[in-house]
Write a protein that holds these residues in place. Structure first.
Motif, PDB file in Angstrom:
ATOM      1  N   PRO A  42       0.823  -1.213   0.000  1.00  0.00           N
ATOM      2  CA  PRO A  42       0.000   0.000   0.000  1.00  0.00           C
ATOM      3  C   PRO A  42       0.856   1.262   0.000  1.00  0.00           C
ATOM      4  N   GLY A  43       0.491   2.209  -0.869  1.00  0.00           N
ATOM      5  CA  GLY A  43       1.175   3.493  -0.885  1.00  0.00           C
ATOM      6  C   GLY A  43       2.435   3.547  -1.724  1.00  0.00           C
ATOM      7  N   SER A  44       2.860   2.403  -2.283  1.00  0.00           N
ATOM      8  CA  SER A  44       4.068   2.421  -3.115  1.00  0.00           C
ATOM      9  C   SER A  44       3.786   3.207  -4.392  1.00  0.00           C
ATOM     10  N   PRO A  45       4.834   3.737  -5.041  1.00  0.00           N
ATOM     11  CA  PRO A  45       4.615   4.482  -6.290  1.00  0.00           C
ATOM     12  C   PRO A  45       3.852   3.673  -7.337  1.00  0.00           C
ATOM     13  N   ALA A  46       4.173   2.372  -7.437  1.00  0.00           N
ATOM     14  CA  ALA A  46       3.486   1.535  -8.425  1.00  0.00           C
ATOM     15  C   ALA A  46       1.992   1.437  -8.116  1.00  0.00           C
ATOM     16  N   MET A  47       1.658   1.281  -6.829  1.00  0.00           N
ATOM     17  CA  MET A  47       0.241   1.154  -6.457  1.00  0.00           C
ATOM     18  C   MET A  47      -0.496   2.483  -6.610  1.00  0.00           C
ATOM     19  N   GLN A  48       0.197   3.584  -6.404  1.00  0.00           N
ATOM     20  CA  GLN A  48      -0.430   4.883  -6.648  1.00  0.00           C
ATOM     21  C   GLN A  48      -0.784   5.028  -8.124  1.00  0.00           C
ATOM     22  N   ALA A  49       0.108   4.534  -8.982  1.00  0.00           N
ATOM     23  CA  ALA A  49      -0.155   4.579 -10.426  1.00  0.00           C
ATOM     24  C   ALA A  49      -1.310   3.655 -10.803  1.00  0.00           C
ATOM     25  N   VAL A  50      -1.378   2.481 -10.170  1.00  0.00           N
ATOM     26  CA  VAL A  50      -2.486   1.545 -10.421  1.00  0.00           C
ATOM     27  C   VAL A  50      -3.809   2.170  -9.983  1.00  0.00           C
ATOM     28  N   ARG A  51      -3.814   2.833  -8.825  1.00  0.00           N
ATOM     29  CA  ARG A  51      -5.033   3.473  -8.328  1.00  0.00           C
ATOM     30  C   ARG A  51      -5.491   4.576  -9.291  1.00  0.00           C
ATOM     31  N   THR A  52      -4.536   5.361  -9.792  1.00  0.00           N
ATOM     32  CA  THR A  52      -4.866   6.428 -10.740  1.00  0.00           C
ATOM     33  C   THR A  52      -5.473   5.848 -12.015  1.00  0.00           C
ATOM     34  N   GLN A  53      -4.904   4.712 -12.473  1.00  0.00           N
ATOM     35  CA  GLN A  53      -5.352   4.117 -13.739  1.00  0.00           C
ATOM     36  C   GLN A  53      -6.683   3.379 -13.601  1.00  0.00           C
ATOM     37  N   PHE A  54      -6.846   2.622 -12.515  1.00  0.00           N
ATOM     38  CA  PHE A  54      -7.990   1.702 -12.416  1.00  0.00           C
ATOM     39  C   PHE A  54      -9.016   2.082 -11.347  1.00  0.00           C
ATOM     40  N   GLY A  55      -8.668   3.047 -10.487  1.00  0.00           N
ATOM     41  CA  GLY A  55      -9.646   3.521  -9.512  1.00  0.00           C
ATOM     42  C   GLY A  55      -9.565   2.831  -8.165  1.00  0.00           C
ATOM     43  N   PHE A  59      -8.904  -1.622  -4.689  1.00  0.00           N
ATOM     44  CA  PHE A  59      -8.244  -1.655  -3.380  1.00  0.00           C
ATOM     45  C   PHE A  59      -9.272  -1.864  -2.274  1.00  0.00           C
ATOM     46  N   ASN A  60      -8.848  -2.549  -1.200  1.00  0.00           N
ATOM     47  CA  ASN A  60      -9.758  -2.746  -0.074  1.00  0.00           C
ATOM     48  C   ASN A  60      -9.695  -1.550   0.879  1.00  0.00           C
ATOM     49  N   ALA A  61     -10.429  -1.650   1.977  1.00  0.00           N
ATOM     50  CA  ALA A  61     -10.532  -0.519   2.909  1.00  0.00           C
ATOM     51  C   ALA A  61      -9.188  -0.171   3.541  1.00  0.00           C
TER      52      ALA A  61
END
Length: 199
Positions: A42-55, A59-61
């Motif tokens: 959680p919070g890694s640069p890669a996951m931030q990019a995934v969140r931006t791309q896919f919403g 991700f869970n709570a």
């Protein structure tokens, strides 16, 4: 510098057991799946990019990646898989190269499931070792191991390169169609032979 042996094969072919056997022989293993897993913290640069791309829905709570949801998305939408790969692959490759450079052993194993799809990105590979089995064996193993439906397992196998494509880039092949002991013996035989070429 250590030589690099890429270990690849389709899902369910037995790459994990082959890599365990190399580890038991004292050969360093750099595993792209492990690197990808570490990068999904959680919070890694890669996951931030995934969140931006896919919403946020991926991700869970607690902010952790919902792998099952993401897997369903990328197998339902080919474009989504391409987008995910564009985020993850460059970062994973850089980390793998960093890890390989730390070793001084005769050779290092690079566990890389999708080598056919990304061969041009891996110029440092000296030898390609394909772990092979027939597709029905693959399917049975994937269903049993991952508790997936047969349909999802078939989709995962179909999303990867074909058996023929993998064998076409192989310098060596280990057939994983017998017992675990037999597989370990084949890894030992490869290790003895390849170590000689590193001297």
């Amino acid at each position: 510098m250590s030589k690099v042996v890429a270990v690849t094969g389709g899902i369910g072919s037995g790459k994990t057991e082959v890599c365990k056997a190399f580890t038991a022989l004292g050969v360093p293993v750099v595993d792209l799946d492990h690197i990808a897993h570490d990068m999904s913290a959680p919070g890694s640069p890669a996951m931030q990019a995934v969140r931006t791309q896919f919403g946020d829905a991926m991700f869970n709570a607690e902010g952790q990646l919902d792998r099952a949801k993401l897997r369903e998305l990328v197998f339902a939408e080919p474009d989504a898989l391409d987008q995910l790969n564009q985020i993850m692959h460059p970062a994973i490759r850089l980390e793998a190269i960093r890890q390989i450079a730390q070793y001084t052993e005769a050779y290092v194993v690079l566990a890389i499931p999708l080598l056919v799809e990304s061969r041009a990105d891996w110029q440092m590979i000296d030898h390609v070792l394909v772990v092979d089995c027939d597709e029905q064996t693959q399917l049975t193993r994937v269903v049993q191991r991952s508790q997936l439906s047969e349909g999802m397992a078939q989709a995962m196998i179909a999303a990867q390169s074909s058996r023929d494509e993998r064998l076409a880039i192989a310098d060596s092949v280990i057939e994983n169609d017998q017992t675990l002991d037999n597989l370990q013996e084949k890894v030992l035989e490869f290790h003895k032979n390849f170590s000689k070429t590193c001297q």
